[in-house]
Design an enzyme around this catalytic site. Structure first.
Site, PDB file in Angstrom:
ATOM      1  N   SER A 183      48.270  27.235  38.875  1.00  6.14           N
ATOM      2  CA  SER A 183      48.169  27.500  40.298  1.00  6.14           C
ATOM      3  C   SER A 183      48.886  26.465  41.161  1.00  6.14           C
ATOM      4  O   SER A 183      49.279  26.776  42.280  1.00  6.14           O
ATOM      5  CB  SER A 183      46.705  27.609  40.722  1.00  6.14           C
ATOM      6  OG  SER A 183      45.985  26.469  40.311  1.00  6.14           O
ATOM      7  N   HIS A 211      47.458  34.334  39.100  1.00  2.00           N
ATOM      8  CA  HIS A 211      48.754  34.377  39.785  1.00  2.00           C
ATOM      9  C   HIS A 211      49.759  35.305  39.111  1.00  2.00           C
ATOM     10  O   HIS A 211      50.913  35.375  39.538  1.00  2.00           O
ATOM     11  CB  HIS A 211      49.329  32.962  39.912  1.00  2.00           C
ATOM     12  CG  HIS A 211      48.484  32.090  40.779  1.00  2.00           C
ATOM     13  ND1 HIS A 211      48.594  32.075  42.146  1.00  2.00           N
ATOM     14  CD2 HIS A 211      47.473  31.240  40.471  1.00  2.00           C
ATOM     15  CE1 HIS A 211      47.701  31.241  42.640  1.00  2.00           C
ATOM     16  NE2 HIS A 211      47.004  30.715  41.653  1.00  2.00           N
ATOM     17  N   LYS A 243      44.621  37.779  45.496  1.00  2.00           N
ATOM     18  CA  LYS A 243      45.974  37.219  45.611  1.00  2.00           C
ATOM     19  C   LYS A 243      46.981  38.363  45.741  1.00  2.00           C
ATOM     20  O   LYS A 243      47.062  38.972  46.801  1.00  2.00           O
ATOM     21  CB  LYS A 243      46.213  36.259  44.455  1.00  2.00           C
ATOM     22  CG  LYS A 243      45.375  34.995  44.684  1.00  2.00           C
ATOM     23  CD  LYS A 243      45.373  33.974  43.593  1.00  2.00           C
ATOM     24  CE  LYS A 243      44.519  32.789  44.050  1.00  2.00           C
ATOM     25  NZ  LYS A 243      43.929  32.023  42.973  1.00  2.00           N
TER      26      LYS A 243
END
Ligand SMILES: *Cc1c(COP(=O)(O)O)cnc(C)c1O
Length: 397
Positions: A183, A211, A243
């Site tokens: 991250s 991610h 995200k």
């Protein structure tokens, strides 16, 4: 007994402040987007995890509005009591089908998913073996589980193997856990090597693809898809919906028996209210976008933005890391200088967050540029120019 709480917190604050580590929230007076408004100033946002620009997508907002009308505003209870509604059930099925898993289980956040998965499967005497730079939620999960926590050098599967050599009891369960895309560094874990190690020692491999989900792989199923792997057998995948998916929530995907166990034993699943059904419906629509041709288009835009940023940064002599992902850190080192640079960039109209300890190791404070599909070429060109100027001014490089 100690009673001077005020002195205690003020002392702690002064310490953090002097070290350049006190953090302030910034209030957005606009939706989350590449163009946002902060403190009355229009900024181009290079700090968001909303990689595909779905957080403020008009079609998804319509889905939310009709889902509120159909399902109401709250789930009313935890999943195992009476809060589990059709949108949750359908979202789980849709994600399972996208990532190629037997089953998935929704959590309220990725943080809670990591706490729940690790502590449901490990107990005192077991081993959690994890990358030194794993996300805070995995570190915390290890502590909560009471398992013996072992860390290996970042991205080093050989070191992971060595760390395990001291634990040979066949009664010990071992979980090998890693971010897939880190991250704060944006680099990718040696997933294939970790899988081989897990297979050899009978470990469960838990991959946190916060991610990667939505962004990586041909259909956006994540880093595992891009490597030709599935969350099956001894591999569990964790993903967040906050995200690239642009919404809120998280999931764990994998073997049906393992997921059923987590459903029973993960306290951060059992003892909390289900996310509202309209959130689940919105996530479903976003997952559909991601798996479709619009998703292909957005991923292609993001990829070309990453390539453009790296090319221009190199041209301007900026030092980049190994990252090929949307997360592009620029090392500064000093906590005070990184804040100064971030503030100057803000005055020039760019929001690039300064990342400092304890989020990253001491002495590795950095700017973290997050690229999104909706950034334009000229916004990226302007950012790189501003970065080069500002880094030069502040660091004399
Ligand atoms: C953001 C993040 C999480 C937490 O996910 P939330 O849904 O925001 O709680 C977990 N793991 C990693 C690697 C992350 O980057």
């Amino acid at each position: 007994m100690f009673s001077n709480w005020s002195d205690f917190v003020i002392g702690q604050r002064q310490e953090r402040d002097a070290a350049g580590l006190w953090r302030e929230r910034r209030e957005l007076t606009s939706p989350q987007s590449v163009s946002c408004v902060v403190g009355g100033r229009d900024l181009i946002n290079f700090s968001s995890n909303d990689y595909l620009g779905l957080a403020n997508n008009p079609a998804l907002k319509q889905v939310t509005a009709s889902a509120v009308t159909r399902w109401g505003v709250g789930a009313g209870a935890s999943h195992l009591v009476c809060g589990h509604q059709s949108p949750h059930e359908n979202l789980e099925a849709d994600i399972a089908s996208l990532v190629g898993a037997e089953r998935t289980l929704l959590f309220s956040t990725g943080y809670m998913a990591n706490l729940g998965v690790v502590s449901a499967l490990l107990a005192r005497g077991d081993v959690i073996l994890q990358d030194k730079l794993n996300h805070a939620s995995i570190i915390d999960a290890g502590v909560l589980s009471s398992a013996t926590s072992l860390r290996y050098a970042h991205g080093d599967a050989n070191h992971a193997r060595k760390r395990l050599a001291t634990f040979t009891s066949r009664r010990q369960r071992c979980m090998l856990v890693s971010d897939t895309i880190f991250s704060m560094d944006g680099d990718v874990a040696p997933v294939v090597d970790l899988k081989r190690l897990a297979d050899e020692v009978g470990a469960l491999l838990v991959l946190d693809d916060a991610h990667g989900f939505g962004v990586c792989g041909e259909r956006g199923a994540g880093t595992l898809e891009s490597l030709g792997l599935n969350p099956r057998d001894n591999v569990l995948m964790i993903g967040t919906l906050g995200k690239a998916v642009g919404g809120f929530g998280a999931f764990v995907a994998g073997d049906a028996d393992l997921i059923a166990h987590i459903e029973q034993f993960a306290r951060s699943y059992v003892y909390t209210t289900a996310v509202p059904a309209y959130v689940a419906e919105t996530n479903r629509a976003a997952v559909k976008v991601i798996a479709g041709t619009r998703g292909d288009h957005l991923r292609a835009r993001l990829d070309s933005n990453i390539t453009l940023f790296r090319q221009l940064a190199k041209l301007h002599g900026l030092t980049l890391g190994a990252s090929r992902s949307a997360i592009q850190p620029i090392q500064v080192g000093c906590e005070h200088q990184v804040v100064k640079i971030s503030q100057r960039l803000e005055h020039m109209g760019f929001w690039v967050v300064a990342i400092r300890p304890p989020t990253v190791p001491k002495g590795t404070a950095r700017l973290r540029v997050s690229l999104c599909a909706s950034h334009t070429d000229s916004q990226i060109e302007a950012l790189v120019q501003a970065l080069a100027t500002t880094l030069h001014e502040v660091l004399n490089v």
